[in-house]
Write an enzyme that holds these catalytic residues in place. Structure first.
Site, PDB file in Angstrom:
ATOM      1  N   LYS A 100      34.745  47.386   4.760  1.00 11.75           N
ATOM      2  CA  LYS A 100      34.175  45.343   4.956  1.00 11.75           C
ATOM      3  C   LYS A 100      32.964  45.517   5.002  1.00 11.75           C
ATOM      4  CE  LYS A 100      35.289  42.386   8.753  1.00 11.75           C
ATOM      5  NZ  LYS A 100      35.712  42.277   9.928  1.00 11.75           N
TER       6      LYS A 100
ATOM      7  N   GLU B  27      35.820  48.376   9.848  1.00  8.50           N
ATOM      8  CA  GLU B  27      37.020  48.077   9.847  1.00  8.50           C
ATOM      9  C   GLU B  27      38.085  48.037   9.359  1.00  8.50           C
ATOM     10  OE1 GLU B  27      36.507  44.268  12.141  1.00  8.50           O
ATOM     11  OE2 GLU B  27      35.514  45.192  13.891  1.00  8.50           O
TER      12      GLU B  27
ATOM     13  N   ASP C 251      26.806  43.519  17.598  1.00  7.77           N
ATOM     14  CA  ASP C 251      25.329  43.012  17.127  1.00  7.77           C
ATOM     15  C   ASP C 251      23.823  43.294  17.036  1.00  7.77           C
ATOM     16  OD1 ASP C 251      28.145  42.686  15.989  1.00  7.77           O
ATOM     17  OD2 ASP C 251      27.962  40.800  15.302  1.00  7.77           O
TER      18      ASP C 251
END
Ligand code: BGC
Length: 768
Positions: free
Chosen positions: A599, A487, A357
């Site tokens: 996702k 994911e 991230d």
């Protein structure tokens, strides 16, 4: 819970007490200063649902991994960010009744987070018995200037008949983590004491041996008089002072807790107690009023460079400021040992460690709003971890200095429980290389490449070169057994995004090597020797890169997320019932894995990183195909879609995705804010405005803009720092105004045309 918190440009407001939402509110009203932070737990006793959390930067516990069948290569531990000493502790008794908002009638309740000044305030009116009600007011903050200090200003006013009040202010060290693999305590208590009205506690983390000392002194007043105190001790791990008094109607008692918390992460262990007590002494000497005013000034200064002003849409304005505020509370950038955990200081989930991230989402935010040294620290963090990344790859059977960075880390070691989901996300190596590229092109800091970058790129390229295998069937290199950014599919083959990042890394490293060799002043021979890097090896990277396989569908004109994606039942998010969302809370994992639901951005993540390499048509096809299959159940998803939608001129979609990203926690979109805030994705809100609506890109070393104004907004404006200069941009319905705040001219591109803004000058440009 949309619209639960009141909309305000500078504040988050909750004006009723809703016990069912308490844990969400505890997350939302979290405060911190980059060195420590806390959920908004009530100071006084609370027996309702709560997640107690006070966290300290860099302090963690390696909780032994828990899996069914242990396999070679599994990490030894899952690092947990620790719930540490509770410094806000208050026990309040009125007429011998313990004040507990979960047990008594709450007549009035108001809580606000003042983002401009970095202060959390609360007012509660509570009915104690038939004749007695009291008003509690509290104000707390973590000093942005004196980073070891935090403060609670707490007052109790009698709204009924004369009553007895007993306030205990204490520190509590016997705290637990909610998330533990083996129900162990992570702390070892060392000692505590009280002297001259200052009490302190010392404890040390098990295994990692970080020592923390917390010290406290209270200033307590009633009608300008001090109140007598008595030592309070519950065992040795709860220590404080109790103040007893009688309050006439309308009379108040006021308590100010000065707290210092120092850890061995920052200070010499031997003198830790002395250091902490000194901090308290100085704090008392300076006084609360001065310290809170310095703190507010520091926040106001930050806002001068970080703020994004949106006129005409208070929900959007509140969202972006909230995100910027929380990011800055989490990471202030002075220390290259620290990073930005997905939950920051607001919860335990995700182990609070570092994920991809940081490189993929947060770095651009800090590049645009902060200093070069802050960004360099974020990069150096990974450089410092290179030896561990090499070890990590060795454990999996890679050789010759191949480096696999961890998906989750505290100190460079991989530290997460989940194999198929987390470890198999080897794409993270790509984001780490991309950050080097992003940083160098933003700051023009070529020196970084020779000094730090090339080592990391070499390790990463060696990994990719060994991780691919030749498929005689496909006559190309393939990458098998991975999890992509999506994911909701694990252990797949030829994830387009992963293959693309691998190819790009190999070529980038090849180019960098050649660049350095050509300018040999940047790349001394001893460095090449240290890396044991030969032209032959680098050429093999280029060769592999040119033969990597990419799954595509001619029929749909798209890149395929992975082999076999089209075998899935082709249903869309629009076919899902509301009750089925979020899928990860409602469906079995088996069902999720078989479904086509995505996702978060996966193919689109790659197209976002390298938009200039794809045609508009290809971007549009892929966006139109994948977006309707994406459930955005990762907080990192909407912003990428917002930026790409803006680039494709899909303004409504861009705006919808912007609101979703910037108000993700405020409106609890994914029904998981109670675990803590989604700190890293908050950078995505800033990206949506700056890269999405304003269309900012770096082109040949220049800042380039392609702005549009969302329909609901009157205007928006922000500042961008770039290569030592700062420019202010304001976009309204008529025009785009640019102000150069620096003493040298600045060349930028607007709608693909070069414009020079004179030093301290400004220009305006009409919309395209
Ligand atoms: C996302 C990952 C991310 C992690 C931490 C997960 O839900 O799928 O991409 O790195 O959260 O934010």
């Amino acid at each position: 819970m949309k619209n639960y918190f009141k909309k305000h440009p500078w504040k988050i407001i909750e004006n009723k007490f809703t016990p069912e939402y308490n844990q969400v509110s505890e997350s939302i009203f979290s405060i911190g200063n980059g060195r420590m932070g806390q959920r908004a737990n009530f100071a006084e006793t609370y027996n309702g649902d709560t997640l107690q959390g006070s966290y300290l930067a860099g302090i963690y516990y390696p909780d032994k991994t828990k899996v069914g069948w242990w396999k070679n290569g599994y990490p030894e531990y899952f690092a947990k960010v620790l719930n540490s000493v509770n410094w806000i502790g208050i026990k309040l008794k009125v007429n011998d009744h313990t004040i507990d908002l979960s047990r008594l009638e709450v007549i009035d309740f108001y809580r606000e987070l003042d983002m401009k000044n970095g202060i959390l305030k609360r007012r509660s009116i509570v009915k104690v018995d038939k004749k007695t009600s009291i008003q509690i007011e509290s104000e707390r903050f973590y000093s942005l200037q004196q980073k070891d200090l935090s403060f609670l200003h707490y007052s109790v006013k009698n709204l009924g008949q004369k009553c007895k009040v007993e306030i205990t202010s204490f520190l509590q060290a016997d705290v637990w983590n909610h998330d533990t693999n083996y129900d162990e305590s992570f702390w070892q208590f060392d000692k505590s004491n009280i002297k001259d009205k200052v009490y302190w506690i010392q404890s040390t983390t098990r295994k990692t041996e970080f020592t923390v000392v917390a010290a406290q002194k209270n200033v307590v007043m009633q009608n300008g008089r001090n109140i007598k105190d008595k030592t309070y001790k519950k065992g040795e791990q709860n220590i404080g002072l109790t103040y007893k008094s009688v309050l006439k109607p309308e009379e108040s008692i006021e308590l100010i807790k000065h707290t210092a918390i120092c850890s061995s992460f920052y200070y010499d262990k031997k003198n830790l107690k002395k250091t902490t007590l000194n901090r308290i002494k100085k704090s008392i000497k300076k006084g609360y009023d001065v310290l809170i005013s310095d703190h507010s000034k520091a926040w106001n200064e930050k806002w001068k460079t970080m703020d994004v002003l949106i006129e005409g849409d208070v929900a959007a304005q509140q969202g972006i400021r909230y995100n910027i505020f929380q990011l800055h509370q989490t990471y202030t950038g002075e220390d290259s040992r620290l990073n930005i955990g997905p939950k920051g200081f607001t919860g335990e989930k995700y182990g609070g460690s570092t994920y991809w991230d940081t490189e993929a989402y947060c770095l651009p935010f800090y590049m645009g709003t902060s200093t070069q040294s802050v960004c360099k620290n974020l990069l150096k963090y990974r450089h410092n971890h290179l030896p561990k990344a090499i070890e990590n790859a060795q454990k999996l059977g890679f050789v010759n200095g191949a480096a696999l960075y961890p998906m989750v880390t505290m100190n460079g070691e991989e530290c997460h429980n989940e194999w198929e989901i987390t470890f198999e996300e080897i794409h993270r190596n790509g984001a780490i290389a991309y950050a080097i590229y992003d940083y160098i092109r933003y700051f023009g800091d070529d020196g970084y490449l020779a000094e730090y970058g090339i080592d990391v790129l070499t390790g990463i390229s060696r990994f990719w070169a060994q991780r691919v295998n030749w498929s005689t069937d496909k006559n190309a290199y393939v990458i098998l057994g991975v999890t992509g950014p999506n994911e909701y599919e694990n252990n797949i083959d030829n994830n387009w995004y992963t293959n693309y990042m691998a190819k790009w890394c190999l070529i980038y490293a090849y180019d960098c090597y050649n660049l350095l060799i050509e300018s040999n002043s940047l790349f001394p021979n001893d460095m090449i020797a240290k890396l044991n890097l030969s032209k032959k090896e680098v050429e093999s990277w280029n060769d592999i890169a040119s033969q990597i396989y990419f799954p595509t569908s001619r029929k749909h004109g798209i890149f395929l997320q992975q082999d076999g994606f089209l075998d899935k039942e082709q249903v869309l998010v629009a076919d899902l019932k509301n009750e089925e969302r979020p899928l990860n809370q409602k469906w079995s994992w088996d069902r999720i894995l078989r479904s086509p639901y995505i996702k978060q951005a996966d193919v689109l993540q790659g197209m976002y990183f390298f938009e200039e390499k794809f045609s508009k048509k290809s971007l549009e096809n892929n966006f139109n195909y994948y977006e309707p299959r994406t459930v955005h159940e990762s907080s990192l998803s909407p912003c990428v879609h917002s930026i790409l939608a803006a680039s494709l001129g899909k303004m409504d979609k861009a705006y919808e995705m912007y609101l979703r990203t910037s108000r993700l926690d405020l409106d609890n979109y994914n029904n998981d804010t109670e675990d803590g805030l989604h700190i890293t994705s908050m950078a995505g809100s800033w990206l949506s405005v700056i890269k999405g609506f304003a269309g900012m890109k770096i082109q040949n070393n220049l800042l380039s803009f392609h702005p549009f104004l969302p329909e609901k907004w009157k205007s928006y404006s922000f500042k961008i720092k770039h290569q030592g200069q700062s420019i202010k941009i304001k976009v309204n319905g008529e025009e785009i105004a640019l102000e150069n705040e620096s003493k040298n001219d600045k060349i930028v591109k607007i709608f693909n045309k070069r414009k020079t803004i004179a030093a301290f000058g400004s220009i305006t440009v009409n919309h395209n």
